[in-house]
Design an enzyme around this catalytic site. Structure first.
Site, PDB file in Angstrom:
ATOM      1  N   GLY A  73       0.820  -1.190   0.000  1.00  0.00           N
ATOM      2  CA  GLY A  73       0.000   0.000   0.000  1.00  0.00           C
ATOM      3  C   GLY A  73       0.860   1.248   0.000  1.00  0.00           C
ATOM      4  N   GLY A  74       0.239   2.381  -0.260  1.00  0.00           N
ATOM      5  CA  GLY A  74       0.963   3.641  -0.219  1.00  0.00           C
ATOM      6  C   GLY A  74       1.463   4.072  -1.577  1.00  0.00           C
ATOM      7  N   LYS A  75       2.301   5.099  -1.551  1.00  0.00           N
ATOM      8  CA  LYS A  75       2.762   5.725  -2.779  1.00  0.00           C
ATOM      9  C   LYS A  75       4.281   5.661  -2.887  1.00  0.00           C
ATOM     10  CE  LYS A  75      -1.368   8.607  -3.053  1.00  0.00           C
ATOM     11  NZ  LYS A  75      -1.947   9.969  -3.242  1.00  0.00           N
ATOM     12  N   PHE A  78      11.490   6.423  -0.890  1.00  0.00           N
ATOM     13  CA  PHE A  78      12.902   6.158  -1.175  1.00  0.00           C
ATOM     14  C   PHE A  78      13.503   5.308  -0.068  1.00  0.00           C
ATOM     15  CE2 PHE A  78      17.327   7.527  -0.235  1.00  0.00           C
ATOM     16  CZ  PHE A  78      17.942   7.024  -1.369  1.00  0.00           C
ATOM     17  N   HIS A  79      14.388   4.387  -0.470  1.00  0.00           N
ATOM     18  CA  HIS A  79      15.151   3.578   0.482  1.00  0.00           C
ATOM     19  C   HIS A  79      16.637   3.706   0.164  1.00  0.00           C
ATOM     20  CE1 HIS A  79      11.348   1.838   1.577  1.00  0.00           C
ATOM     21  NE2 HIS A  79      11.191   1.296   0.386  1.00  0.00           N
ATOM     22  N   SER A 139       8.185   5.727   7.520  1.00  0.00           N
ATOM     23  CA  SER A 139       7.095   5.417   6.595  1.00  0.00           C
ATOM     24  C   SER A 139       6.610   3.991   6.822  1.00  0.00           C
ATOM     25  CB  SER A 139       7.555   5.577   5.145  1.00  0.00           C
ATOM     26  OG  SER A 139       8.010   6.897   4.910  1.00  0.00           O
ATOM     27  N   GLY A 152       6.322  -3.524   5.465  1.00  0.00           N
ATOM     28  CA  GLY A 152       6.473  -3.087   6.844  1.00  0.00           C
ATOM     29  C   GLY A 152       6.772  -1.618   6.971  1.00  0.00           C
ATOM     30  N   LEU A 153       7.905  -1.287   7.617  1.00  0.00           N
ATOM     31  CA  LEU A 153       8.211   0.109   7.907  1.00  0.00           C
ATOM     32  C   LEU A 153       9.652   0.426   7.545  1.00  0.00           C
ATOM     33  CD1 LEU A 153      10.110   0.363  10.714  1.00  0.00           C
ATOM     34  CD2 LEU A 153       7.987  -0.413  11.750  1.00  0.00           C
ATOM     35  N   CYS A 170       5.528   9.730  -0.128  1.00  0.00           N
ATOM     36  CA  CYS A 170       4.245   9.131   0.252  1.00  0.00           C
ATOM     37  C   CYS A 170       3.060   9.912  -0.319  1.00  0.00           C
ATOM     38  CB  CYS A 170       4.123   9.016   1.767  1.00  0.00           C
ATOM     39  SG  CYS A 170       5.510   8.134   2.528  1.00  0.00           S
TER      40      CYS A 170
END
Length: 221
Positions: A73-75, A78-79, A139, A152-153, A170
């Site tokens: 889910g979500g938009k 960046f990682h 996030s 997850g987060l 997001c």
């Protein structure tokens, strides 16, 4: 207490996003009613990931950082190295948790972790994640499949935040991102992990093994 439910914690270190995503789906496809829940600790090389509700950002056309479409889910977010990602692989039916319950649990876990470093953080009712003032520090993006959670987060600890400037994180234009090291100087990933895991065990009310290594061959990737 849910002490009859095992919780396996795995340390993946730095791994490519796509490899971990494939392993996560393989794990979920193969798990059964008696399978332990798992928590995966990982960092990814620089990558943009776009959730089911996300749109592309024009600025990414000139960026050398890859962008991967995901089923969370979500938009768009960046990682990168220095961001502690936790993949939450839980049987929600067994734990009698709804999606909103899980989001609240994860937000509470991060807020409690940050408090340990004298950082006052909060959640927002209609914008999942954790914030410090008006800035976002963590996030959350999930998918529920066969009654189990995936993804997850992502907690910003000590990373290069500049790629966030290429997007509306997001989906929120002008949202600024912050991180632990800027609010608690000298704090790094190794300082955060033990606190994060302690709060995770507390929130999940479950027993947990020691951190175990992650073998990608176990998941066929």
């Amino acid at each position: 207490m849910l002490n009859n439910i095992g919780l396996v914690i795995r340390q993946l270190d730095l791994q490519p996003y796509e490899r971990v995503a494939l392993a996560m789906h393989s794990f979920t496809d193969k798990r059964h009613a008696a399978s332990d829940d798992e928590i995966w600790l990982v960092q990814h090389p620089q990558v943009f990931t776009n959730g089911q509700a996300g749109n592309n950002a024009p600025a990414l056309q000139t960026s050398s950082i890859p962008m991967i479409k995901t089923d969370r889910g979500g938009k768009l977010t960046f990682h990168g190295p220095g961001q502690q990602i936790i993949y939450i692989l839980l049987d929600l039916r067994r734990r009698r948790l709804g999606v909103r319950d899980l989001v609240t649990l994860l937000e509470s876990m991060i807020i409690a972790t940050l408090a340990n470093f004298s950082i006052s953080a909060h959640a927002r009712a209609n914008a999942p994640g954790v914030y410090v003032g008006a800035d976002k520090i963590c996030s959350i993006g999930l998918r529920i499949y066969k009654g189990c959670s995936l993804h997850g987060l992502a907690l910003n600890v000590a990373m290069d935040l500049s790629p966030f400037l290429l997007i509306s994180p997001c989906g929120y234009a002008g949202l600024r991102m912050t991180q632990v090291k800027d609010l608690s100087p000298g704090t790094g990933i190794d300082d955060v992990i033990p606190v994060l895991l302690a709060k995770c065990r507390q929130q999940l009310e479950t027993t947990a093994s020691e951190i175990q290594d992650w073998d990608p061959l176990q998941y066929g990737v």
